[in-house]
Design an enzyme around this catalytic site. Sequence first.
Site, short mmCIF file in Angstrom:
data_model
loop_
_atom_site.label_atom_id
_atom_site.label_comp_id
_atom_site.label_asym_id
_atom_site.label_seq_id
_atom_site.Cartn_x
_atom_site.Cartn_y
_atom_site.Cartn_z
N TYR A 93 34.77 -7.12 1.07
CA TYR A 93 36.10 -6.50 1.07
C TYR A 93 37.11 -7.37 0.32
O TYR A 93 37.88 -6.87 -0.52
CB TYR A 93 36.55 -6.27 2.51
CG TYR A 93 38.00 -5.87 2.67
CD1 TYR A 93 38.44 -4.60 2.30
CD2 TYR A 93 38.93 -6.77 3.20
CE1 TYR A 93 39.77 -4.23 2.46
CE2 TYR A 93 40.26 -6.41 3.36
CZ TYR A 93 40.68 -5.15 2.99
OH TYR A 93 42.00 -4.79 3.14
N HIS A 94 37.09 -8.65 0.62
CA HIS A 94 38.05 -9.56 -0.02
C HIS A 94 37.84 -9.61 -1.53
O HIS A 94 38.80 -9.50 -2.30
CB HIS A 94 37.90 -10.96 0.59
CG HIS A 94 38.80 -11.98 -0.03
ND1 HIS A 94 40.17 -11.93 0.08
CD2 HIS A 94 38.53 -13.09 -0.77
CE1 HIS A 94 40.70 -12.95 -0.56
NE2 HIS A 94 39.73 -13.67 -1.09
N HIS A 95 36.58 -9.76 -1.95
CA HIS A 95 36.31 -9.92 -3.37
C HIS A 95 36.54 -8.64 -4.18
O HIS A 95 36.88 -8.72 -5.36
CB HIS A 95 34.87 -10.40 -3.58
CG HIS A 95 34.70 -11.87 -3.38
ND1 HIS A 95 35.27 -12.81 -4.20
CD2 HIS A 95 34.03 -12.58 -2.43
CE1 HIS A 95 34.96 -14.02 -3.79
NE2 HIS A 95 34.21 -13.91 -2.70
#
Length: 252
Positions: free
Chosen positions: A134-136
């Site tokens: 999700y972050h990347h």
Amino acid sequence: MMDCRDASACQGVGSLCFFPYLNPLVSWHALVLGHLLYLFVVFVMRSIMRGRRALNMSRVLVVYNVLQICLSAAMAINLSPPLKNGVFNLSGKFCPDIEFWMFVHYCSKYIDMLDTVFILCKKKEDQLSFLHVYHHCTIGLIWGILLRNGLANGTAFFGTWINSSVHFLMYSHYLWTSLGYRNPFKFLLTKIQMLQFSLCILHAILVTLLDTQFTLGWNLLQLLYNASLLVLFLNFYMNSRGKGCAIEKKPQ
């Protein structure tokens, strides 16, 4: 800082304010395809590595961590001058050096995607969490949208500065442990990450109340995105407490 402008001169132009020739790198095609390609690579590499042995990435990771430390330090140092106007540089002028280094920071998010490649090469599936992916696949998209709208400047510098500073600490830790040493301060790193997101939430609130350069929509985007990361990191932290201190997302 030379050739600084009022925010009104940059807002709504649909372009980087000082470096419009870089616009193709933040076009919708680049943003969407770049992040879809990331997800495609994750899917394909998981399939490829499923029947293979884990690769020895030790030497590669030492070089990678050193380069990330240098890049993070360069971004943090060059984004630090606005701090003299206050931690958040509220209502700060829009300047070319801020936009340039925020563009560099945006590009670094694509380099950070190699973290996932190394995790897959080492078959560390436990590190390939929802939080990690999700972050990347979102952080570069958000910074790219700010850049393409001429808003990656002024008080917005804070998010890139603090993220670069935290990444300097993170990659220093990964370099240290990849060389076989133990870091006695490891337990602090996840807390530092959560502090980063908390400060970014505070920043969004203060910009809404005290800064007239950014509309409510942009402030809500920052607040909700950092709140989502804070919740995910807090959940990760609570789950990892019983297993010993852990740090999210980077291969060592």
